[in-house]
Design a protein around this motif. Structure first.
Motif, short mmCIF file in Angstrom:
data_model
loop_
_atom_site.label_atom_id
_atom_site.label_comp_id
_atom_site.label_asym_id
_atom_site.label_seq_id
_atom_site.Cartn_x
_atom_site.Cartn_y
_atom_site.Cartn_z
N GLY A 282 0.82 -1.21 0.00
CA GLY A 282 0.00 0.00 0.00
C GLY A 282 0.85 1.25 0.00
O GLY A 282 2.00 1.23 -0.44
N GLY A 283 0.28 2.33 0.50
CA GLY A 283 1.00 3.59 0.52
C GLY A 283 1.30 4.05 -0.90
O GLY A 283 0.42 4.03 -1.77
N GLU A 284 2.55 4.41 -1.16
CA GLU A 284 2.94 4.84 -2.50
C GLU A 284 2.86 3.71 -3.51
O GLU A 284 2.81 3.96 -4.72
CB GLU A 284 4.36 5.40 -2.47
N ASP A 285 2.82 2.47 -3.03
CA ASP A 285 2.73 1.31 -3.92
C ASP A 285 1.30 0.82 -4.12
O ASP A 285 1.08 -0.21 -4.79
CB ASP A 285 3.58 0.16 -3.38
N ALA A 286 0.32 1.51 -3.55
CA ALA A 286 -1.07 1.10 -3.75
C ALA A 286 -1.40 1.07 -5.24
O ALA A 286 -0.90 1.90 -6.02
CB ALA A 286 -2.01 2.06 -3.03
N LEU A 287 -2.22 0.12 -5.63
CA LEU A 287 -2.59 -0.01 -7.03
C LEU A 287 -3.63 1.04 -7.42
O LEU A 287 -4.40 1.51 -6.59
CB LEU A 287 -3.16 -1.40 -7.31
N PHE A 288 -3.65 1.37 -8.69
CA PHE A 288 -4.68 2.25 -9.22
C PHE A 288 -5.75 1.36 -9.84
O PHE A 288 -5.61 0.86 -10.94
CB PHE A 288 -4.08 3.22 -10.24
N GLY A 289 -6.82 1.13 -9.06
CA GLY A 289 -7.89 0.24 -9.50
C GLY A 289 -8.99 0.99 -10.20
O GLY A 289 -9.33 0.71 -11.36
N ASP A 290 -9.58 1.97 -9.52
CA ASP A 290 -10.69 2.74 -10.08
C ASP A 290 -10.27 4.13 -10.53
O ASP A 290 -11.07 4.86 -11.09
CB ASP A 290 -11.80 2.90 -9.03
N SER A 291 -9.03 4.50 -10.27
CA SER A 291 -8.62 5.87 -10.52
C SER A 291 -7.23 5.92 -11.12
O SER A 291 -6.59 4.88 -11.36
CB SER A 291 -8.65 6.67 -9.21
N LEU A 292 -6.76 7.13 -11.38
CA LEU A 292 -5.38 7.39 -11.77
C LEU A 292 -4.72 8.16 -10.63
O LEU A 292 -5.36 8.53 -9.66
CB LEU A 292 -5.32 8.19 -13.07
N GLY A 293 -3.44 8.45 -10.78
CA GLY A 293 -2.72 9.20 -9.77
C GLY A 293 -2.99 10.69 -9.86
O GLY A 293 -3.80 11.16 -10.68
N GLU A 295 -2.71 14.58 -10.67
CA GLU A 295 -2.38 15.31 -11.89
C GLU A 295 -0.93 15.79 -11.84
O GLU A 295 -0.45 16.27 -10.81
CB GLU A 295 -3.32 16.50 -12.03
N GLY A 296 -0.22 15.64 -12.93
CA GLY A 296 1.16 16.09 -13.01
C GLY A 296 2.18 15.03 -12.64
O GLY A 296 3.39 15.25 -12.79
N THR A 297 1.73 13.88 -12.16
CA THR A 297 2.63 12.78 -11.84
C THR A 297 2.58 11.76 -12.98
O THR A 297 1.61 11.72 -13.75
CB THR A 297 2.23 12.08 -10.53
N PRO A 298 3.60 10.90 -13.11
CA PRO A 298 3.53 9.87 -14.15
C PRO A 298 2.29 8.99 -14.01
O PRO A 298 1.68 8.60 -15.02
CB PRO A 298 4.82 9.05 -13.91
N GLU A 299 1.90 8.71 -12.76
CA GLU A 299 0.72 7.87 -12.52
C GLU A 299 -0.59 8.61 -12.76
O GLU A 299 -1.66 8.01 -12.69
CB GLU A 299 0.75 7.33 -11.09
N GLY A 300 -0.49 9.90 -13.05
CA GLY A 300 -1.68 10.67 -13.37
C GLY A 300 -2.18 10.43 -14.78
O GLY A 300 -3.21 10.98 -15.19
N THR A 301 -1.44 9.61 -15.54
CA THR A 301 -1.87 9.20 -16.87
C THR A 301 -2.21 7.72 -16.85
O THR A 301 -1.74 6.97 -16.00
CB THR A 301 -0.77 9.44 -17.92
N TYR A 302 -3.01 7.30 -17.82
CA TYR A 302 -3.36 5.88 -17.92
C TYR A 302 -2.10 5.03 -18.08
O TYR A 302 -1.92 4.02 -17.38
CB TYR A 302 -4.31 5.64 -19.09
N GLU A 306 -0.88 2.25 -15.24
CA GLU A 306 -0.83 0.82 -15.56
C GLU A 306 0.60 0.27 -15.45
O GLU A 306 0.81 -0.86 -15.00
CB GLU A 306 -1.40 0.58 -16.95
N LYS A 307 1.58 1.07 -15.85
CA LYS A 307 2.99 0.66 -15.66
C LYS A 307 3.28 0.48 -14.18
O LYS A 307 3.94 -0.49 -13.77
CB LYS A 307 3.92 1.71 -16.26
N HIS A 308 2.81 1.41 -13.37
CA HIS A 308 2.99 1.34 -11.91
C HIS A 308 2.39 0.05 -11.38
O HIS A 308 3.04 -0.67 -10.59
CB HIS A 308 2.33 2.55 -11.26
N ASN A 309 1.16 -0.26 -11.77
CA ASN A 309 0.48 -1.46 -11.27
C ASN A 309 1.30 -2.71 -11.56
O ASN A 309 1.51 -3.56 -10.69
CB ASN A 309 -0.91 -1.59 -11.90
#
Length: 319
Positions: A282-293, A295-302, A306-309
């Protein structure tokens, strides 16, 4: 989704009417009068979810002005529309939705806004997963279609067609943008497959907050062991019997971790992980299930989410 606040709908609509009469959009999107690169007004578009909005930004570029309804880390299953949502829809030319019953609030919101433009269902043509017919959230199928990049390509294509139909003068630009983005989606898919190919099949076992990763599990041949929330409805809770059964299944299958999700509280997952004797991710490693990260972060894009997951899952299960 359970519409627990239906009784407040009249109040919401009244407030929206007042807002429409008295002011412009207060959302963080570019206004409808924004100028595109060619000097013409940008196409006013409303996108319901972070994923759909991100697809639209990649396809539309500077030629569209997007209002995103559901913000990062907001649970779409429990979303309640606001006066600002009604206002944004009322002034848009196109509304883009995920579909598959995810936005059960949308039809009523559109009617309240008096919207007369095009509604684009990005799920059209996607082969849907079916689930428990007793699960209200699964009545139309599993709505988490974007977790398979090949489905994301279909969604992006539907969005491109909708934007081109609404703004034919820019159709060639939208088509060019789609081709470039589709190549990125194919690379994401290939990279995911390569990452999981390095993980022994016996280790590919997934436990998450709720059942949001069915398309991902199917695409990359994982084994879904169970979820902390036994439903698509994120307000559901495990019974004592279900909790005991999940702990037993985690132990019996040799599952290594429970993955929390960015838009859901981790407390129950942490408790189950402790009982089962496995780690919780969890924490910074929590998965993006229903959302994105954010705005302005790499995880703020699809693509980034998905790469993060995949990186988090492979690292946790391979460790």
């Amino acid at each position: 989704m359970k519409h627990r606040q239906r009784a407040l709908w009249t109040v919401v609509v009244a407030a929206a009417v007042t807002a429409l009469a008295g002011c412009g959009s207060g959302d963080d999107a570019v206004g409808n009068s924004a100028a595109a690169a060619d000097g013409a007004a940008a196409l006013a578009v409303v996108a319901t979810t972070p994923e759909v909005a991100d697809f639209a930004r990649n396809i539309g570029g500077g030629d569209v002005a997007i209002t995103q309804i559901i913000k990062p880390n907001v649970d779409p299953h429990e979303y309640e529309p606001t006066p600002a949502d009604i206002q944004a829809i009322g002034t848009a030319k196109v509304v883009l939705k995920n579909g598959v019953g995810l936005e059960k609030w949308l039809d009523q919101t559109i009617a309240s806004a008096g919207f007369k433009g095009a509604v684009v269902d990005s799920s059209t043509g996607v082969t849907l997963r079916k689930g428990d017919p007793g699960d209200e959230e699964m009545a139309d199928g599993d709505p988490h279609i974007w977790h398979n990049p090949q489905n994301a390509k279909i969604m992006a294509t539907n969005i491109e067609k909708g934007l081109a139909a609404a703004d034919p003068a820019r159709a060639a630009t939208f088509a060019k943008n789609l081709a470039a983005y589709a190549a990125e989606l194919d690379k994401l898919d290939a990279d995911n497959e390569a990452a999981f190919a390095k993980l022994p099949a016996a280790d590919r076992k997934l436990v998450t907050n709720h059942d949001a990763f069915g398309y991902y599990v199917d695409r990359y041949q994982l084994e879904f062991v169970g979820s902390v929330i036994p439903s698509m409805d994120t307000s559901a809770e495990l019974s004592a019997k279900q909790l005991t059964e999940l702990v037993a299944k985690i132990r019996a299958t040799g599952t290594k971790a429970i993955f929390t999700e960015s838009s859901l509280p981790p407390k129950t997952a942490e408790a189950i992980a402790k009982q089962a004797g496995v780690k919780v991710v969890g924490g910074e490693d929590a998965l993006f299930g229903d959302s994105l990260g954010a705005e302005g972060t790499p995880e703020g894009t699809y693509l980034g989410a998905e790469k993060h997951n995949t990186q988090v899952i492979v690292s946790a299960l391979g460790g």
